[in-house]
Every structure is written in C-alpha cells, then in structure tokens.
Design a protein around this motif. Structure first.
Motif, PDB file in Angstrom:
ATOM      1  N   GLN A  71       0.849  -1.295   0.081  1.00  0.00           N
ATOM      2  CA  GLN A  71      -0.056  -0.011  -0.217  1.00  0.00           C
ATOM      3  C   GLN A  71       0.714   1.247   0.103  1.00  0.00           C
ATOM      4  OE1 GLN A  71      -2.392  -0.615   3.406  1.00  0.00           O
ATOM      5  NE2 GLN A  71      -3.803  -1.852   2.295  1.00  0.00           N
ATOM      6  N   LEU A  72       1.936   1.212   0.826  1.00  0.00           N
ATOM      7  CA  LEU A  72       2.992   2.424   0.975  1.00  0.00           C
ATOM      8  C   LEU A  72       3.797   2.590  -0.215  1.00  0.00           C
ATOM      9  CD1 LEU A  72       3.437   2.219   4.804  1.00  0.00           C
ATOM     10  CD2 LEU A  72       2.016   3.706   3.531  1.00  0.00           C
ATOM     11  N   GLY A  73       4.005   1.302  -1.091  1.00  0.00           N
ATOM     12  CA  GLY A  73       4.958   1.300  -2.235  1.00  0.00           C
ATOM     13  C   GLY A  73       6.461   1.280  -1.568  1.00  0.00           C
ATOM     14  N   ILE A  74       6.554   0.481  -0.494  1.00  0.00           N
ATOM     15  CA  ILE A  74       7.895   0.245   0.181  1.00  0.00           C
ATOM     16  C   ILE A  74       8.134  -1.132   0.201  1.00  0.00           C
ATOM     17  CG2 ILE A  74       7.124   0.355   2.617  1.00  0.00           C
ATOM     18  CD1 ILE A  74       9.080   2.285   3.274  1.00  0.00           C
ATOM     19  N   THR A  75       9.542  -1.434   0.374  1.00  0.00           N
ATOM     20  CA  THR A  75      10.254  -2.885   0.363  1.00  0.00           C
ATOM     21  C   THR A  75      10.779  -3.210   1.741  1.00  0.00           C
ATOM     22  OG1 THR A  75      10.375  -2.813  -2.095  1.00  0.00           O
ATOM     23  CG2 THR A  75      11.439  -4.596  -0.818  1.00  0.00           C
ATOM     24  N   GLY A  76      10.184  -4.003   2.266  1.00  0.00           N
ATOM     25  CA  GLY A  76      10.949  -4.505   3.569  1.00  0.00           C
ATOM     26  C   GLY A  76      12.034  -5.626   3.247  1.00  0.00           C
ATOM     27  N   VAL A  77      12.978  -5.582   3.852  1.00  0.00           N
ATOM     28  CA  VAL A  77      14.076  -6.679   3.573  1.00  0.00           C
ATOM     29  C   VAL A  77      14.451  -7.326   4.949  1.00  0.00           C
ATOM     30  CG1 VAL A  77      15.068  -5.702   1.506  1.00  0.00           C
ATOM     31  CG2 VAL A  77      16.113  -4.927   3.577  1.00  0.00           C
TER      32      VAL A  77
END
Length: 295
Positions: A157-163
């Motif tokens: 939804q936020l356009g972010i990638t967790g790694v």
C-alpha cells in the motif's frame, strides 16, 4: 503525521519500479548503488555524517533508525526529514532504513513506514525473528509467514520494500536460508525481500553457500558485504578481503544481473566508542576500495 490513507492515493502514481534482478523489465535504473552502514557514526550530527559519507564517495547510507540509533522510532516523523535533507544537500540518499519493525499491528509501524515512504526511501530492514527451541520449528516459520504477509500488505500500500537479513546464529530465523525461503512463500519480493548478507551466509553454510544463494536469489533486494575469519578463539570480523568471503560471489551477482543496492558494513572496530570514528572512516575507505575492485 502521515497516515496510510494519505499514501494510498499517492504511492500508486509515484511508486518506483521494484525489482532487484534484471529479469524484470521494471528493474530500478540506479543499479548497484553502494551505501555504507552508519552504525559507527551515531555520534555525528546529520550534516557531519552526510559530509563525511560524500567525501568517501558513497551514494548513500544505511541508517539505524531504531532504539539507540540515529533516530528513535517515535521521533521519525519529525527527525527523519532532517536526516534526508542533510543527505540531499550532499547528493546522497538514505538507501536502507534499518528498523525494529516486523509487526504490521504495532502502532509505531505505520507511523515509521508512512513517513519513510513519503520521503522516497524505498527499503527498510526488518527486525529479526528468533526461534524458541522448545517449540515446533516449522510451526514457527508458518506463523512468521502469516505475520510477514500482513506486513507485506502494508508495504504494498505504501510502495515500500521490507528486507529481511539472513543473520548467523543458533536461533536466528533466516540463518539457514532454507527457512527464510519457506517463510517468504507467497510473498512478493517487492513487498518483502531479502537483504542477503554474504558474511553471515558463509559463516552458516561454509562451502555450500552458493547453493543457498541460488535458493534465495529471486528474493534478494539488497546485498550486505563484510568479512570474517575463523581462529582458535572462534569467529572474528576482519577487513574485507582478509577473511573467508569469496570474491567470486560478486561474479555470481553480475551473472544474475543483480541491480539492487550494496551496503558495506564494517564491524571489526568497536562502534560504541565515539573516539574511534576516525579509525572507522579509515577502515571503511580501505574496505570500499576492496569492494570496488571485486565489483
């Protein structure tokens, strides 16, 4: 304070193409930017940090934004824009935000991630999960898979990638790699991927780390670089090129057309002593030269 609703309307139009490997035509344009993990430099002001990072030649930083880091999680909405602005003045980026986040239901999670996304920061490193050795290993992995799916939905939804970093250790989820592969089943790597740490992978797998890399490579979004050696007293962190990390790893990355960022970590000098900051910079400059040679 930014909210999820605010970013649902904006991220769809502004989200960057999110793929670390060139097999996807949407791969990010700024390939293999090299950043530095700034844990040893938490005594510096934001401007000092940015100026010295730029002087060494990095394209950005991986910044600890967690309890005891550059910024406490509760202060992110106010302080993170200040750090990003200091970096911008030196033509640098906050490439990876190192967090204590691994639960979408935690009240602080959305505040930190929505602010992070609003500032154009694409990647954040997650907090680790650790096994309870008295419980079923596979059931714990499946439990974390469900938890990460919830977090992946928020990331999308936020356009972010967790790694998630593979970290060596007896009870770290992800140390063995196969468990991380199972735990990420059904999750888009653009929502939650892997920060592949070649040092930790080599510690855990010895000579078989290339097989583990092939297993997890489609999930890899960020690569971490540091070195170690084995001695009579056990494992010791050492300057890059003086230990067990195989330079052939970078040939594998090249063949795989990996396009994500590479983060250089330096952990063989005590990061807790501010008086050692000049030594850290000298060590990092040397490691940076080795890394560029390998690349």
């Amino acid at each position: 304070m930014p909210t999820r609703r605010t970013f649902l309307a904006t991220t769809a139009a502004t989200a960057l193409a999110r793929s670390a490997f060139a097999g996807d035509a949407s791969a990010e344009s700024e390939s293999n930017s090299i950043c530095v993990f700034t844990k040893p430099f938490q005594s510096l002001t934001f401007d000092e940090l940015a100026q010295q990072t730029a002087a060494v030649g990095f394209g950005g930083i991986e910044a600890p934004i967690r309890p005891g880091g550059h910024i406490e999680p509760e202060a992110v909405p106010d302080k993170l824009p200040e750090l990003v602005e200091s970096l911008r003045k030196q033509n640098l980026k906050l490439t990876v935000l190192t967090s204590n986040i691994n639960d979408a239901s935690d009240p602080i999670t959305e505040s930190v991630l929505s602010t992070t996304a609003s500032l154009g920061i694409r990647y954040y490193r997650m907090q680790y999960f650790k096994y309870d050795e008295g419980k079923s290993i596979t059931k714990q992995i499946d439990q974390w898979n469900r938890r990460m799916k919830d977090l992946a939905a928020l990331n999308k939804q936020l356009g972010i990638t967790g790694v998630y970093q593979n970290h060596a250790g007896r009870n770290y989820f992800g140390a063995a790699i196969w468990d991380l592969h199972r735990g990420l089943d059904g999750i888009d790597p653009n929502d939650i991927g892997v920060a592949y740490d070649i040092r930790h992978a080599a510690v855990e797998a010895g000579m078989s780390w290339p097989i583990n890399f092939q297993l997890i490579r489609d999930h890899v979004q960020v690569v971490y670089v540091k070195d170690f050696t084995w001695g009579e007293s056990g494992l010791t962190n050492v300057p890059l090129g003086q230990g067990e990390v195989d330079p052939n790893f970078f040939s594998m990355l090249k063949k795989a057309n990996f396009r994500g960022p590479i983060s250089l970590h330096q952990e063989y000098i005590d990061h807790r002593n501010p008086k050692l900051v000049p030594q850290h910079w000298a060590a990092i400059k040397s490691d940076f030269q080795t890394l560029k040679f390998w690349l």
